[in-house]
Design an enzyme around this catalytic site. Structure first.
Site, mmCIF file in Angstrom:
data_model
loop_
_atom_site.group_PDB
_atom_site.id
_atom_site.type_symbol
_atom_site.label_atom_id
_atom_site.label_comp_id
_atom_site.label_asym_id
_atom_site.label_seq_id
_atom_site.Cartn_x
_atom_site.Cartn_y
_atom_site.Cartn_z
ATOM 1 N N CYS B 10 0.845 -1.187 0.000
ATOM 2 C CA CYS B 10 0.000 0.000 0.000
ATOM 3 C C CYS B 10 0.888 1.247 0.000
ATOM 4 O O CYS B 10 2.114 1.150 0.025
ATOM 5 C CB CYS B 10 -0.923 0.014 1.215
ATOM 6 S SG CYS B 10 -0.019 -0.044 2.761
ATOM 7 N N CYS B 13 3.666 1.735 2.623
ATOM 8 C CA CYS B 13 4.885 0.936 2.461
ATOM 9 C C CYS B 13 5.821 1.600 1.445
ATOM 10 O O CYS B 13 7.038 1.615 1.627
ATOM 11 C CB CYS B 13 4.551 -0.474 1.988
ATOM 12 S SG CYS B 13 3.091 -1.158 2.756
#
Lengths: 334, 79
Positions: B10, B13
Site C-alpha cells: 500500500c 509501504c
C-alpha cells in the site's frame, strides 16, 4: 446547561461558521442562500470547512488515545477473554485501535494465529471501520447527539452479533491453512513517551487528511448537488420513506463503494434534508464504510469463499435490518 | 546489510521504502532493500501492523511510516 448548549452550537455545530459562510455567499458571490446556486455554494463551503476543522482536531485527540492500543496489545487483551465477552470487547477495542483497510489482513492473521476465535476477530473487523470515534462526533455535529449514540449502539451490536454468529457456525476450517501454520513470534511493543504520542497524533492527522481529502470534496459535492439540484420528487420515488425497498437499495448501492465515513456523511446529510428516512441514509453510510470491494478482495487472501460470503451476508442483512429499524423509530431521535 | 520493508504494497509501504532510501544515502551505508509483500513471510516476523522495517532479520519498527531522520537514528544504533 447553557454552557453546554453554547459549546454544542458553536464548537460542534459551528454556527459561527454557518453565519460567516452566509455572509460570504451574500456579499462576495452576490447570491441569496435560499437560491439554488447560493444554497449549493453555501452547503459546499460550510461542510468542507467544518469537516476539515473537526477532523483535524478529532484525529489528533483520538490518535493520542489510540497510541495506547496498538493491535499487538489489543490481541493480548482479547486473548484473556472468552465467549460473548470477548466479542463485546473486540467490538469496543475496534473503535480505538488504529486501523486502515490495508492493514486488515496482517491483523486478521495476527489475531487468528494467536488463537483468538475467528468470530472475535470478525467482531473487531466489523466495528473498526464502522464505529470510529471521529465519525461519532461528526454525526453529533451534522445531526445530533441522540443519533450519534444510537449509531454507536447499533454499530456495536451488529459487530457483536455478526462475530458471535460466525463463532457459532464453527467456520475455522474456512480460513486459509497458512494462517495457522506456524506460531508467530511475539514482538516487543515499544514504550512511548508523551512526545512520541503527540508526534504520532500529528502524523496521523496529516496522513488521514492526505488520504481522505478527495473523498470529502467528492462527498460534499454530491451532497450539495442532492441538496439543491435534484428534485425532491425524484429522490422520493427512489428512496422515499413510504417505499419498502428504499433501505435495501441504499445498502446495496453503498456496499461496493469505497469511501471514508467522512466523505459519506455529507451525502447522508443531504439525503435526510431531502426527506429520505434517517434509517435509509444511515444504511447507505454503513454499507459504504463497513464493506467495500477492495477490503473484500483483500480478505479473500486469507479466508475461503464460503466464510467470505457468510461474513458479507451477515453484515449486509444486519445493515438492512438496522435501516428499517431506524426508519421505524427514527422519529424518537430527531 | 539487508533492509526489508514489510507490507502489502500500500501507499504507506512505498513511502517507508522511499524514506529508507533517503536515510541510507545520508548515512552512506551499503545496504540492499527488499520489499516483502507476501503475507506468509510477513507473518514469520511476528508483525501485525504494517508497514514494518526489518534490518538484518530484526524487526526495528512496525505500524509506523518512519521519517528519514528516524531511520537514520535506528541505523546509527544497529551498525
Amino acid at each position: 446547561m447553557i454552557i453546554f448548549e453554547w459549546l454544542n452550537s458553536q464548537l460542534l455545530k459551528m454556527e459561527w461558521l454557518y453565519d460567516l459562510v452566509t455572509l460570504l455567499v451574500r456579499n462576495v458571490f452576490g447570491l441569496e442562500v435560499n437560491s439554488k446556486a447560493g444554497g449549493s455554494i453555501h452547503f459546499f463551503i460550510y461542510d468542507v470547512v467544518k469537516i476539515f476543522i473537526l477532523l483535524s482536531v478529532l484525529i489528533f485527540m483520538i490518535s493520542y488515545i489510540q497510541s495506547f492500543f496498538p493491535p499487538e496489545r489489543t490481541k493480548k487483551i482479547l486473548g484473556r477473554f472468552t465467549g460473548v465477552t470477548a466479542n463485546i470487547l473486540a467490538a469496543l477495542l475496534g473503535t480505538v485501535t488504529p486501523f486502515c483497510s490495508c492493514s486488515s489482513i496482517p491483523l486478521f492473521i495476527g489475531f487468528t494465529n494467536a488463537g483468538l476465535p475467528i468470530g472475535v476477530t470478525f467482531s473487531f473487523l466489523i466495528s473498526s471501520p464502522l464505529v470510529d470515534l471521529a465519525s461519532i462526533i461528526l454525526l453529533a455535529s451534522i445531526f445530533n447527539w441522540k443519533i450519534a449514540i444510537a449509531y454507536i449502539i447499533v454499530g456495536l451490536v451488529l459487530a457483536v452479533i455478526g462475530g458471535t454468529t460466525i463463532s457459532k457456525l464453527k467456520l475455522e476450517n474456512y480460513v486459509e491453512p497458512f494462517v495457522y501454520s506456524n506460531k508467530m513470534p511475539e514482538i516487543e511493543i515499544e514504550k512511548l513517551t508523551i512526545r512520541d504520542r503527540i508526534e504520532f497524533g500529528k502524523d496521523q492527522v496529516l496522513a488521514i487528511i492526505k488520504r481522505v481529502w478527495l473523498y470529502i470534496f467528492i462527498g460534499v459535492g454530491i451532497g450539495a448537488l442532492i441538496h439543491n439540484w435534484i428534485p425532491e420528487s425524484m429522490i422520493d420515488t427512489i428512496l422515499g420513506q413510504d417505499k419498502w425497498y428504499s433501505v435495501l437499495l441504499a445498502t446495496i448501492a453503498g456496499i461496493p463503494m469505497y469511501a471514508d465515513i467522512f466523505g459519506t456523511l455529507p451525502i447522508a446529510e443531504a439525503l435526510v434534508l431531502k426527506g429520505v428516512g434517517l434509517g435509509t441514509a444511515l444504511a447507505f453510510m454503513m454499507g459504504v464504510t463497513a464493506l467495500s470491494l477492495p477490503s473484500i478482495i483483500m480478505l479473500k487472501k486469507v479466508v475461503k469463499t464460503k466464510l467470505l460470503v457468510i461474513f458479507v451476508g451477515i453484515v449486509t442483512l444486519g445493515i438492512i435490518f438496522i435501516g428499517y429499524l431506524i426508519n421505524a423509530f427514527g422519529y424518537l431521535l430527531m | 546489510m539487508i533492509v526489508k520493508i514489510l507490507g502489502s504494497g500500500c501507499k504507506n509501504c512505498e513511502t517507508l521504502a522511499d524514506n529508507t532510501k533517503v536515510a541510507l544515502k545520508e548515512t552512506g551505508l551499503d545496504a540492499e532493500i527488499i520489499k516483502v509483500t507476501d503475507f506468509q513471510e510477513i507473518m514469520a516476523y511476528g508483525v501485525m501492523s504494517t508497514p514494518a522495517l526489518v534490518i538484518d532479520e530484526k524487526v526495528v519498527s512496525f505500524g509506523k511510516v518512519l521519517k528519514p531522520k528516524e531511520i537514520v537514528q535506528i541505523l546509527d544504533k544497529v551498525r
